[in-house]
Design a protein around this motif. Structure first.
Motif, PDB file in Angstrom:
ATOM      1  N   ALA A 173       9.546   5.638  -8.024  1.00 35.44           N
ATOM      2  CA  ALA A 173      10.376   4.432  -8.075  1.00 35.44           C
ATOM      3  C   ALA A 173      10.995   4.144  -6.713  1.00 35.44           C
ATOM      4  CB  ALA A 173      11.468   4.590  -9.127  1.00 35.44           C
ATOM      5  N   GLN A 174      11.067   5.146  -5.827  1.00 34.60           N
ATOM      6  CA  GLN A 174      11.647   4.965  -4.497  1.00 34.60           C
ATOM      7  C   GLN A 174      10.673   4.321  -3.516  1.00 34.60           C
ATOM      8  OE1 GLN A 174      13.184   8.738  -3.225  1.00 34.60           O
ATOM      9  NE2 GLN A 174      14.541   8.914  -4.981  1.00 34.60           N
ATOM     10  N   SER A 175       9.400   4.223  -3.874  1.00 34.99           N
ATOM     11  CA  SER A 175       8.415   3.623  -2.983  1.00 34.99           C
ATOM     12  C   SER A 175       8.662   2.120  -2.859  1.00 34.99           C
ATOM     13  CB  SER A 175       7.003   3.854  -3.520  1.00 34.99           C
ATOM     14  OG  SER A 175       6.072   3.063  -2.816  1.00 34.99           O
ATOM     15  N   SER A 176       8.528   1.602  -1.640  1.00 35.14           N
ATOM     16  CA  SER A 176       8.674   0.153  -1.439  1.00 35.14           C
ATOM     17  C   SER A 176       7.577  -0.626  -2.164  1.00 35.14           C
ATOM     18  CB  SER A 176       8.657  -0.172   0.055  1.00 35.14           C
ATOM     19  OG  SER A 176       7.425   0.231   0.638  1.00 35.14           O
ATOM     20  N   ALA A 177       6.465   0.032  -2.496  1.00 36.55           N
ATOM     21  CA  ALA A 177       5.364  -0.623  -3.208  1.00 36.55           C
ATOM     22  C   ALA A 177       5.576  -0.637  -4.720  1.00 36.55           C
ATOM     23  CB  ALA A 177       4.043   0.073  -2.875  1.00 36.55           C
ATOM     24  N   SER A 178       6.533   0.112  -5.209  1.00 34.54           N
ATOM     25  CA  SER A 178       6.735   0.273  -6.645  1.00 34.54           C
ATOM     26  C   SER A 178       6.948  -1.045  -7.400  1.00 34.54           C
ATOM     27  CB  SER A 178       7.885   1.236  -6.895  1.00 34.54           C
ATOM     28  OG  SER A 178       8.049   1.473  -8.258  1.00 34.54           O
ATOM     29  N   PRO A 179       7.803  -1.963  -6.926  1.00 37.35           N
ATOM     30  CA  PRO A 179       7.996  -3.207  -7.688  1.00 37.35           C
ATOM     31  C   PRO A 179       6.702  -4.015  -7.844  1.00 37.35           C
ATOM     32  CG  PRO A 179       9.769  -2.924  -6.103  1.00 37.35           C
ATOM     33  CD  PRO A 179       8.737  -1.876  -5.790  1.00 37.35           C
ATOM     34  N   THR A 180       5.885  -4.054  -6.793  1.00 38.34           N
ATOM     35  CA  THR A 180       4.620  -4.788  -6.882  1.00 38.34           C
ATOM     36  C   THR A 180       3.664  -4.095  -7.838  1.00 38.34           C
ATOM     37  OG1 THR A 180       4.881  -5.695  -4.663  1.00 38.34           O
ATOM     38  CG2 THR A 180       2.633  -5.612  -5.544  1.00 38.34           C
ATOM     39  N   LEU A 181       3.556  -2.769  -7.739  1.00 36.89           N
ATOM     40  CA  LEU A 181       2.659  -2.038  -8.630  1.00 36.89           C
ATOM     41  C   LEU A 181       3.115  -2.109 -10.082  1.00 36.89           C
ATOM     42  CD1 LEU A 181       1.856   0.944  -6.290  1.00 36.89           C
ATOM     43  CD2 LEU A 181       0.213  -0.698  -7.198  1.00 36.89           C
ATOM     44  N   ALA A 182       4.392  -2.348 -10.310  1.00 35.69           N
ATOM     45  CA  ALA A 182       4.903  -2.499 -11.673  1.00 35.69           C
ATOM     46  C   ALA A 182       4.467  -3.821 -12.295  1.00 35.69           C
ATOM     47  CB  ALA A 182       6.422  -2.400 -11.680  1.00 35.69           C
ATOM     48  N   ARG A 183       4.093  -4.797 -11.450  1.00 37.22           N
ATOM     49  CA  ARG A 183       3.692  -6.118 -11.952  1.00 37.22           C
ATOM     50  C   ARG A 183       2.209  -6.415 -11.796  1.00 37.22           C
ATOM     51  NH1 ARG A 183       7.634  -7.153  -8.530  1.00 37.22           N
ATOM     52  NH2 ARG A 183       6.386  -8.507  -7.220  1.00 37.22           N
ATOM     53  N   ALA A 184       1.518  -5.705 -10.936  1.00 36.48           N
ATOM     54  CA  ALA A 184       0.124  -6.031 -10.625  1.00 36.48           C
ATOM     55  C   ALA A 184      -0.786  -5.794 -11.827  1.00 36.48           C
ATOM     56  CB  ALA A 184      -0.351  -5.203  -9.436  1.00 36.48           C
ATOM     57  N   ASP A 185      -1.696  -6.722 -12.035  1.00 38.57           N
ATOM     58  CA  ASP A 185      -2.698  -6.566 -13.095  1.00 38.57           C
ATOM     59  C   ASP A 185      -3.874  -5.715 -12.624  1.00 38.57           C
ATOM     60  OD1 ASP A 185      -1.304  -8.165 -14.935  1.00 38.57           O
ATOM     61  OD2 ASP A 185      -2.187 -10.000 -14.092  1.00 38.57           O
ATOM     62  N   GLY A 232      -0.215   4.769   5.061  1.00 38.49           N
ATOM     63  CA  GLY A 232       0.295   4.554   3.712  1.00 38.49           C
ATOM     64  C   GLY A 232       1.480   5.430   3.368  1.00 38.49           C
ATOM     65  N   ALA A 233       1.646   6.532   4.110  1.00 41.79           N
ATOM     66  CA  ALA A 233       2.748   7.467   3.858  1.00 41.79           C
ATOM     67  C   ALA A 233       3.959   7.221   4.750  1.00 41.79           C
ATOM     68  CB  ALA A 233       2.257   8.898   4.054  1.00 41.79           C
ATOM     69  N   THR A 234       3.859   6.269   5.679  1.00 48.18           N
ATOM     70  CA  THR A 234       4.941   6.003   6.624  1.00 48.18           C
ATOM     71  C   THR A 234       5.848   4.903   6.095  1.00 48.18           C
ATOM     72  OG1 THR A 234       3.521   6.657   8.461  1.00 48.18           O
ATOM     73  CG2 THR A 234       5.484   5.374   9.006  1.00 48.18           C
ATOM     74  N   SER A 235       7.120   5.178   6.029  1.00 54.44           N
ATOM     75  CA  SER A 235       8.093   4.190   5.545  1.00 54.44           C
ATOM     76  C   SER A 235       8.438   3.185   6.632  1.00 54.44           C
ATOM     77  CB  SER A 235       9.382   4.890   5.113  1.00 54.44           C
ATOM     78  OG  SER A 235       9.136   5.765   4.060  1.00 54.44           O
ATOM     79  N   GLY A 236       8.735   1.979   6.207  1.00 51.98           N
ATOM     80  CA  GLY A 236       9.282   0.974   7.103  1.00 51.98           C
ATOM     81  C   GLY A 236       8.298   0.322   8.057  1.00 51.98           C
ATOM     82  N   VAL A 237       6.987   0.454   7.805  1.00 53.92           N
ATOM     83  CA  VAL A 237       6.004  -0.183   8.672  1.00 53.92           C
ATOM     84  C   VAL A 237       5.224  -1.229   7.881  1.00 53.92           C
ATOM     85  CG1 VAL A 237       5.755   1.856  10.150  1.00 53.92           C
ATOM     86  CG2 VAL A 237       4.191   1.539   8.225  1.00 53.92           C
ATOM     87  N   ASP A 238       4.655  -2.187   8.604  1.00 59.51           N
ATOM     88  CA  ASP A 238       3.784  -3.180   7.981  1.00 59.51           C
ATOM     89  C   ASP A 238       2.397  -2.566   7.873  1.00 59.51           C
ATOM     90  OD1 ASP A 238       2.179  -5.273   7.189  1.00 59.51           O
ATOM     91  OD2 ASP A 238       2.894  -6.671   8.731  1.00 59.51           O
ATOM     92  N   ARG A 239       2.009  -2.185   6.696  1.00 60.13           N
ATOM     93  CA  ARG A 239       0.730  -1.501   6.486  1.00 60.13           C
ATOM     94  C   ARG A 239      -0.471  -2.444   6.566  1.00 60.13           C
ATOM     95  NH1 ARG A 239       4.180   1.301   2.103  1.00 60.13           N
ATOM     96  NH2 ARG A 239       4.882   3.133   3.256  1.00 60.13           N
ATOM     97  N   ALA A 296       0.849  -1.193   0.000  1.00 64.29           N
ATOM     98  CA  ALA A 296       0.000   0.000   0.000  1.00 64.29           C
ATOM     99  C   ALA A 296       0.876   1.231   0.000  1.00 64.29           C
ATOM    100  CB  ALA A 296      -0.903   0.001   1.233  1.00 64.29           C
ATOM    101  N   LEU A 297       0.359   2.310  -0.566  1.00 64.60           N
ATOM    102  CA  LEU A 297       1.033   3.597  -0.512  1.00 64.60           C
ATOM    103  C   LEU A 297       0.000   4.703  -0.596  1.00 64.60           C
ATOM    104  CD1 LEU A 297       1.221   5.130  -3.551  1.00 64.60           C
ATOM    105  CD2 LEU A 297       2.687   3.184  -3.963  1.00 64.60           C
ATOM    106  N   THR A 298       0.342   5.853  -0.033  1.00 63.04           N
ATOM    107  CA  THR A 298      -0.513   7.033  -0.108  1.00 63.04           C
ATOM    108  C   THR A 298      -0.101   7.838  -1.327  1.00 63.04           C
ATOM    109  OG1 THR A 298      -0.835   7.088   2.271  1.00 63.04           O
ATOM    110  CG2 THR A 298      -1.220   9.139   1.091  1.00 63.04           C
ATOM    111  N   ALA A 299      -1.093   8.327  -2.075  1.00 64.48           N
ATOM    112  CA  ALA A 299      -0.837   9.102  -3.292  1.00 64.48           C
ATOM    113  C   ALA A 299      -1.753  10.317  -3.340  1.00 64.48           C
ATOM    114  CB  ALA A 299      -1.071   8.229  -4.522  1.00 64.48           C
ATOM    115  N   THR A 300      -1.227  11.396  -3.890  1.00 59.85           N
ATOM    116  CA  THR A 300      -2.045  12.582  -4.137  1.00 59.85           C
ATOM    117  C   THR A 300      -2.163  12.851  -5.630  1.00 59.85           C
ATOM    118  OG1 THR A 300      -0.137  14.043  -3.902  1.00 59.85           O
ATOM    119  CG2 THR A 300      -1.470  13.645  -1.921  1.00 59.85           C
ATOM    120  N   SER A 301      -1.791  11.884  -6.437  1.00 60.38           N
ATOM    121  CA  SER A 301      -1.755  12.066  -7.888  1.00 60.38           C
ATOM    122  C   SER A 301      -2.919  11.408  -8.620  1.00 60.38           C
ATOM    123  CB  SER A 301      -0.443  11.501  -8.433  1.00 60.38           C
ATOM    124  OG  SER A 301      -0.357  10.113  -8.141  1.00 60.38           O
ATOM    125  N   VAL A 302      -3.925  10.903  -7.912  1.00 62.80           N
ATOM    126  CA  VAL A 302      -5.029  10.215  -8.572  1.00 62.80           C
ATOM    127  C   VAL A 302      -5.931  11.231  -9.264  1.00 62.80           C
ATOM    128  CG1 VAL A 302      -7.057   8.745  -8.252  1.00 62.80           C
ATOM    129  CG2 VAL A 302      -4.978   8.320  -6.912  1.00 62.80           C
TER     130      VAL A 302
END
Length: 193
Positions: free
Chosen positions: A77-89, A107-114, A55-61
């Motif tokens: 690309a720096q988001s920890s969610a980026s690799p998954t979102l690059a592959r998700a259908d 969603g905006a906090t780094s390093g936590v289990d969301r 999960a990640l928080t976005a203001t670009s929707v």
């Protein structure tokens, strides 16, 4: 933008000019200063490409089209969610209001289990992770991705939605916005006309 669904109605466009042909660019600091003063609605995007939910928080929707129902958002690309979102259908875009501020912060906090609080989310029958009790969410099929600097712009086709807290036309609806590095609630006092 490449598409994964020819029926989606988004055509690939010509590549933008190379940066060196455009002339001098704004510095990153100047560009950030411009957009600090430009508020954005807040969303949390979830996905699972097979290795567990992200999960990640976005203001670009942004909505792009009502027919077909299309939206876009970007991810760093720096988001920890980026690799998954690059592959998700598919993804779930949670459109938040001020009541959902804890989720926006999560969603905006780094390093936590969301997804550590198992009572706060579940999976749709189609497998996507979805948070409970948010203003609204929409499940989408990813139809295109475009590299844009250090980010990826994702285009998605809306498939299914749930609206928990509707907003009457012209009402503020406790909208949550991010402005100048701070969360804000729109209310009656913010109405100008």
């Amino acid at each position: 933008m490449s598409t994964t669904s020819p029926a989606a109605g988004i055509a690939a466009s010509a590549a933008p000019p190379a940066p060196h042909t455009l002339g001098a660019s704004l510095s990153a600091d100047d560009f950030k200063a411009l957009f600090r003063g430009h508020p954005g609605g807040v969303a949390v995007i979830t996905a699972d490409a097979g290795e567990g939910p992200v999960a990640l928080t976005a203001t670009s929707v942004s909505s792009v089209s009502a027919e077909p129902p299309l939206l876009i958002f970007s991810i760093s690309a720096q988001s920890s969610a980026s690799p998954t979102l690059a592959r998700a259908d598919t993804v779930v875009v949670h459109l938040l209001d001020a009541h959902d501020l804890p989720l926006a912060r999560l969603g905006a906090t780094s390093g936590v289990d969301r997804f550590a609080d198992e009572s706060g989310w579940s999976r749709l029958v189609t497998g996507e992770p979805v948070y409970h009790d948010v203003r609204a969410w929409v499940r989408c099929a990813v139809i295109g991705r475009m590299d844009a600097g250090g980010s990826t712009v994702i285009a998605a086709h809306a498939l299914q939605s749930r609206l928990e807290r509707d907003v009457e036309p012209g009402a503020h609806g406790d909208a949550l916005v991010y402005h100048n590095r701070t969360w804000h609630r729109l209310g009656e006092q913010s109405r100008l006309g």
